[in-house]
Design a protein around this motif. Sequence first.
Motif, PDB file in Angstrom:
ATOM      1  N   HIS A 114      29.280  61.772 -17.367  1.00  0.00           N
ATOM      2  CA  HIS A 114      30.428  62.245 -16.592  1.00  0.00           C
ATOM      3  C   HIS A 114      31.053  61.091 -15.808  1.00  0.00           C
ATOM      4  O   HIS A 114      30.371  60.168 -15.390  1.00  0.00           O
ATOM      5  N   CYS A 115      32.348  61.164 -15.604  1.00  0.00           N
ATOM      6  CA  CYS A 115      33.061  60.151 -14.818  1.00  0.00           C
ATOM      7  C   CYS A 115      32.554  60.154 -13.381  1.00  0.00           C
ATOM      8  O   CYS A 115      32.459  61.209 -12.743  1.00  0.00           O
ATOM      9  N   ALA A 146      40.865  61.964 -17.864  1.00  0.00           N
ATOM     10  CA  ALA A 146      39.534  61.942 -18.487  1.00  0.00           C
ATOM     11  C   ALA A 146      38.462  62.274 -17.460  1.00  0.00           C
ATOM     12  O   ALA A 146      38.498  61.805 -16.322  1.00  0.00           O
ATOM     13  N   THR A 147      37.520  63.095 -17.864  1.00  0.00           N
ATOM     14  CA  THR A 147      36.406  63.444 -16.981  1.00  0.00           C
ATOM     15  C   THR A 147      35.064  62.973 -17.529  1.00  0.00           C
ATOM     16  O   THR A 147      34.051  63.063 -16.839  1.00  0.00           O
ATOM     17  N   ARG A 148      35.065  62.464 -18.775  1.00  0.00           N
ATOM     18  CA  ARG A 148      33.838  61.952 -19.370  1.00  0.00           C
ATOM     19  C   ARG A 148      34.084  60.551 -19.931  1.00  0.00           C
ATOM     20  O   ARG A 148      35.179  60.234 -20.423  1.00  0.00           O
ATOM     21  N   PRO A 162      40.103  56.272 -21.496  1.00  0.00           N
ATOM     22  CA  PRO A 162      40.822  55.062 -21.902  1.00  0.00           C
ATOM     23  C   PRO A 162      40.482  53.836 -21.061  1.00  0.00           C
ATOM     24  O   PRO A 162      40.809  52.712 -21.448  1.00  0.00           O
ATOM     25  N   ALA A 163      39.809  54.036 -19.908  1.00  0.00           N
ATOM     26  CA  ALA A 163      39.458  52.909 -19.041  1.00  0.00           C
ATOM     27  C   ALA A 163      37.989  52.497 -19.172  1.00  0.00           C
ATOM     28  O   ALA A 163      37.514  51.645 -18.430  1.00  0.00           O
ATOM     29  N   ARG A 164      37.277  53.075 -20.128  1.00  0.00           N
ATOM     30  CA  ARG A 164      35.825  52.862 -20.175  1.00  0.00           C
ATOM     31  C   ARG A 164      35.422  51.415 -20.408  1.00  0.00           C
ATOM     32  O   ARG A 164      34.389  50.958 -19.901  1.00  0.00           O
ATOM     33  N   ASP A 165      36.235  50.640 -21.176  1.00  0.00           N
ATOM     34  CA  ASP A 165      35.844  49.259 -21.471  1.00  0.00           C
ATOM     35  C   ASP A 165      35.925  48.350 -20.252  1.00  0.00           C
ATOM     36  O   ASP A 165      35.306  47.283 -20.238  1.00  0.00           O
ATOM     37  N   GLU A 166      36.673  48.755 -19.243  1.00  0.00           N
ATOM     38  CA  GLU A 166      36.806  47.923 -18.048  1.00  0.00           C
ATOM     39  C   GLU A 166      36.220  48.585 -16.800  1.00  0.00           C
ATOM     40  O   GLU A 166      36.396  48.083 -15.689  1.00  0.00           O
ATOM     41  N   CYS A 167      35.509  49.681 -16.999  1.00  0.00           N
ATOM     42  CA  CYS A 167      34.907  50.403 -15.859  1.00  0.00           C
ATOM     43  C   CYS A 167      33.481  49.939 -15.627  1.00  0.00           C
ATOM     44  O   CYS A 167      32.662  49.924 -16.554  1.00  0.00           O
TER      45      CYS A 167
END
Length: 446
Positions: free
Chosen positions: A299-300, A234-236, A241-246
């Motif tokens: 963006h990530c 993932a670049t955005r 899939p890790a956005r909830d814990e990032c």
Amino acid sequence: MSSCTSSGPRVFIIGAGSRGNAYAKAITAHTNGVIVGVSEPIDFKRRGFIQKYNLTDPSLICSDWKEALSPDRGLGEKVDGVVIATLDETHAEILLAIRPLNLHILCEKPLATTLPDVRHMQSSLLSGPPIIFALGHVLRYSPHNQLLYRLLQETKVIGDILTITHTEPIGHWHFAHSYVRGNWRSGAPSLLTKCCHDIDLLLWLSGETPTKISSHGSLSHFKRSKKPIKAGEATRCKKCPARDECLYSAERVYLDRNLRKGNLGWPGKIVCPEIEDAPDLLTAEKLLVNAIDNSDYGHCVYESPNDVVDNQVVLMTLGEDITATLTMTAFTEKICERLTTVYGTRGELRADSKKIEVVEFMTGETRCYMPEMDLESGHGGGDAGLARGWVQAMEMVGKGEKVEEAQKKCLGCTPEEAVRSHEVVWWAEEARIQGRTMRWDEWVGK
């Protein structure tokens, strides 16, 4: 050079973004200056600025600053001072084009993003008829730091200064917003774009010029090798899939931490200026989400094209005997609430941007000072202090005072002193890259 009118110095703003608006607000609220014109390429920002400051002269309103320099617009006769608050990399071209008009200048920091440009600009400022020049080193001008200077240099409450330790806690998500996703992610050292006024503060508080320097640091975290495994390819943020814990997911930074708590200002307004005029939070959120999804702000942070240092320490010898350290770090909860400790021959001083404590060795007593806090002006009142000094200096010149005397009396430093911190930044960067201690005379000679 034009003469100030009876209503106060007339000021033209180049760049109606966050800093242009901050200086315009400070000038209007805290000085006799009058905002008379603006150059801003973004229609939305330009229209809002025109309305806010009731601008009526069409010759002093434009989308491109080069239009303002057209002879038929008469900028040199209609304006006393110019504020340059555009993107850092544009400062050099703008200042050098304006300088022949001999208008007074306030330029946001940093002065420029390359050392040759800084030196060219300084040469231009010092040649020809003198002007009042202010650089956006707002830390010097906050009530907190003005008191700090008086305690150290005028009343000498801790005797002779021996050591200064200073920390700029940028804030973890602030750094991600501005220096990973934002305008300052590449092109110039973060030590310059974020901390040149911290370097300036150390030089000012010590009253000394630097003699030796070393520096250590790197881009330690915001890079692909630190990307969570769960994030995969993932670049955005939207599809990660890790956005909830990032810590740095765009939703967490811009929505959860800010807009959903009612904050329609910074940082969200940088991503989407229109949210400030949204009729309700639901509409504002829709606008902001759309902007995030279609910009680098979504963006990530581990896949962004950033290259600036996120963790750095600078060690200096000032004069013969004073040692000073500056720690610039992204990894803090506090945002820009600077911490300063000064050790002297008769006591020590601790400052946290809100209060100042002084411990006297002789008596063991601790005295606490609570400087005036200006909650309306940015940087603890530093924006207002700098604006006030610049406008007052213009007023003094308008009444016949010599430029050099007005500059020193109202701004407290010469153009050369204002720019010196930039030289120190590149000196520190050279020492960091080479991995060694460098002397000032060696740097200047080079």
